[in-house]
Design a protein around this motif. Structure first.
Motif, short mmCIF file in Angstrom:
data_model
loop_
_atom_site.label_atom_id
_atom_site.label_comp_id
_atom_site.label_asym_id
_atom_site.label_seq_id
_atom_site.Cartn_x
_atom_site.Cartn_y
_atom_site.Cartn_z
N MET B 251 4.30 3.15 -12.06
CA MET B 251 4.86 4.12 -11.13
C MET B 251 4.03 4.20 -9.86
N ALA B 252 4.63 4.80 -8.83
CA ALA B 252 3.96 5.00 -7.55
C ALA B 252 4.23 6.41 -7.07
N GLY B 253 3.36 6.91 -6.20
CA GLY B 253 3.45 8.30 -5.78
C GLY B 253 4.28 8.54 -4.54
N ASP B 254 4.55 7.50 -3.75
CA ASP B 254 5.31 7.69 -2.51
C ASP B 254 5.94 6.36 -2.11
N PRO B 255 6.96 6.40 -1.25
CA PRO B 255 7.67 5.16 -0.91
C PRO B 255 6.77 4.11 -0.23
N ILE B 256 5.75 4.54 0.51
CA ILE B 256 4.91 3.56 1.20
C ILE B 256 4.10 2.75 0.20
N ALA B 269 -2.05 -0.34 -0.65
CA ALA B 269 -1.34 0.76 -1.31
C ALA B 269 -2.32 1.89 -1.62
N GLY B 270 -3.52 1.51 -2.06
CA GLY B 270 -4.54 2.51 -2.36
C GLY B 270 -4.95 3.29 -1.13
N PHE B 271 -5.16 2.57 -0.01
CA PHE B 271 -5.54 3.27 1.22
C PHE B 271 -4.44 4.19 1.70
N ALA B 272 -3.19 3.71 1.60
CA ALA B 272 -2.06 4.54 2.03
C ALA B 272 -1.98 5.80 1.17
N ALA B 273 -2.19 5.64 -0.14
CA ALA B 273 -2.13 6.79 -1.04
C ALA B 273 -3.28 7.76 -0.75
N LEU B 274 -4.43 7.20 -0.40
CA LEU B 274 -5.60 8.03 -0.08
C LEU B 274 -5.34 8.87 1.18
N ALA B 275 -4.82 8.19 2.21
CA ALA B 275 -4.54 8.90 3.47
C ALA B 275 -3.47 9.95 3.26
N ARG B 276 -2.47 9.63 2.44
CA ARG B 276 -1.42 10.59 2.16
C ARG B 276 -1.99 11.80 1.42
#
Lengths: 121, 424
Positions: B251-256, B269-276
């Motif tokens: 699973m993933a937490g957001d569309p990005i 993906a990890g950096f995007a999730a971190l920034a989000r």
């Protein structure tokens, strides 16, 4: 003079601008944090709370609901659920003082909310 | 293994929603104490939860999950919000919500898998082309800190940030391969642009000083903060499970990050999730403190952990620890945000920037995918459906129009193929 406190999370300046444009000299608008805006209504320093977020009820209304109770708050639009005119009319008539909607529904929701509030006063 | 994980996550999330420990929908969180404290009946709560979340499961969670064959967390946790809110009070409710939640979790996993399999059997197989929906996001996501800067400090500073971010990206492309002691470290272009952009945004945001009186949230809502701390063990288990499921690629937490995961760009993906996650700190902290109800995935950092740590077991342990730290530091986070109002605002602006970016990138992606599925018809249909959605008052959230329209074009291509109006 009807005093509006703009809280919520997004498009605060857009909301304030639109309230001022529609209400003209009959309204006073202040942009605040959601906490300050909810407190302003609770302490009668403002008459109405308006806020927007991405769900219509989270960032938009959480502080207002926590301080004013849900009986005084109305979520008038949600993602994928555009505002309905008769629901807004009912909410204002019921004496709700805090209104939340999603940012993308501002143009549809805010003019109706203001029209009803201005008519009521 | 995957089926077990989904069942446990579904069951626990539903029970937590039922008991008012945690709900996923930020809009539902403020309503929960109204029921817990007796001002709102169970049936009203159920109706509100359904109205808030059902449309997003169908119109947001499922289409994104289908385009990438990875489950977007919204599919599961918006559903468990509804299940928990609709189950009765007391022990009976706990058992009912647990069982229904477990079935729901497994149902989502098997249901999505079978839809994908069914699509693959169609005369015009569009699953491959459908993946193109996410293609623009995979690069464009790095622009969102610059956009958030623009929202907060005006277009001029936004342009400055965008320019520096692009330069950072190109430097990483040109000089990004560093050889040290025989090992090569490859700097990631988009990840570098994202980090530089975030640093600039936070630099501007730190300069804003608090003005006017601030209210100490934690003392106003002391009882509610205590309630969250009491529930910490359950929250930690949930955070651990979600981090483990993310590490397992389930699973993933957001569309990005979902689309980056699909391309195998786990670091990005990890950096995007971190920034989000940084964008969600102010929202989650303030709604949690004011309501005494937390989120099942907290401030969403558990997803970043899942993406950076590829071992599900280790990710699970770290994810649980992360939620524990978040809950323990709730008070400190709130006070920090009071001191730096610019950071609080940047949270709202990061989320705003991400959704605007997704609206554009997914519309373009949806058009490209649809046109790859059915050349000619694709562009025609997606643009048409987007504008019709606007005319109808946006019954579908803007960012989901591209993916949904692309899926519809795929279905339409099959119908036309059956009646002989479309040839592969």
């Amino acid at each position: 003079m009807i005093r509006f406190a703009v809280g919520g999370a997004i498009r605060k300046d857009d909301i304030a601008k639109m309230i001022q444009e529609i209400g003209g000299e009959k309204v006073e608008v202040k942009v605040m944090t959601d906490m300050q805006a909810a407190l302003a209504v609770q302490s009668k320093q403002a008459d109405y709370y308006i806020g927007a977020c991405h769900t219509g009820g989270g960032g938009a209304l959480s502080m207002a609901i926590a301080l004013l109770t849900v009986a005084k708050c109305a979520t008038v639009s949600m993602p994928g659920r555009p505002p309905k005119e008769n629901e807004i009319i009912q909410a204002v008539a019921d004496g709700k003082v805090a209104f939340g909607f999603t940012g993308d529904h501002m143009e549809a929701a805010l003019p109706v909310i203001l029209r009803e509030i201005l008519q009521k006063s | 293994m995957n089926i077990m994980l989904m069942a446990v996550i579904g069951a626990l999330a539903s029970i937590m929603a039922n008991k008012g420990i945690a709900v996923f929908n930020d809009g539902l969180r403020p309503i929960m104490p109204e029921h817990i404290e007796g001002r709102l009946s169970r049936s009203e709560l159920a109706a509100t939860a359904f109205a808030m979340s059902f449309g997003l499961v169908i119109g947001f969670g499922i289409p994104f999950s289908l385009t990438a064959s990875i489950i977007l967390i919204h599919c599961i946790l918006l559903g468990t919000d509804i299940i928990g809110a609709s189950s009765p009070d007391g022990n009976k409710g706990m058992i009912i919500s647990g069982i229904v939640g477990a079935l729901y979790g497994v149902g989502i996993l098997l249901g999505l898998e079978s839809i994908v399999k069914a699509f693959e059997l169609l005369p015009v197989n569009f699953m491959g082309s459908l993946g193109q929906v996410g293609a623009p996001i995979v690069i464009a996501f790095a622009a969102f800190p610059a956009l958030a800067t623009g929202y907060q400090y005006g277009a001029k500073k936004g342009v400055i940030n965008l320019t520096i971010s692009v330069i950072a990206r190109q430097i990483a492309v040109a000089f990004g391969t560093i050889s040290m002691a025989g090992a090569t470290i490859k700097l990631n272009p988009e990840g570098s642009a994202l980090l530089v952009g975030m640093a600039i945004l936070l630099f501007y945001a730190m300069q804003e000083k608090a003005e006017g009186e601030t209210v100490d949230l934690v003392s106003v809502f002391a009882e509610r903060v205590k309630r969250i701390k009491k529930n910490m063990p359950y929250l930690m288990v949930m955070g651990g499970l979600v981090a483990a499921a993310t590490a397992a690629g389930l699973m993933a937490g957001d569309p990005i990050s979902l689309n980056l995961m699909k391309e195998g760009q786990l670091m990005d993906a990890g950096f995007a999730a971190l920034a989000r996650g940084i964008g969600f700190i102010p929202l989650v902290a303030s709604t949690a403190i004011a309501t005494g109800v937390y989120g099942p995935v907290g401030m969403t950092f558990v997803f970043a952990i899942g993406l950076f740590v590829h071992n599900p077991l280790l990710a699970g342990i770290l994810g649980a620890a992360m939620i524990g730290v978040e809950v323990l530091l709730l008070g400190q986070i709130a006070r920090f945000l009071d001191k730096f109002p610019g950071i609080r605002k940047s949270g709202d602006n990061i989320r705003m920037a991400m959704s605007q970016l997704l609206e554009v990138a997914l519309l373009v992606g949806g058009m490209n995918a649809a046109n790859a599925i059915a050349p000619g018809i694709g562009f025609f249909m997606v643009v048409g459906l987007y504008v019709l959605n606007e005319i109808a008052g946006k019954p579908v959230v803007r960012m989901a129009v591209g993916p949904i329209a692309a899926i519809l074009v795929g279905v339409l291509a099959n119908i036309l193929a059956v009646v002989g109006l479309f040839t592969v």
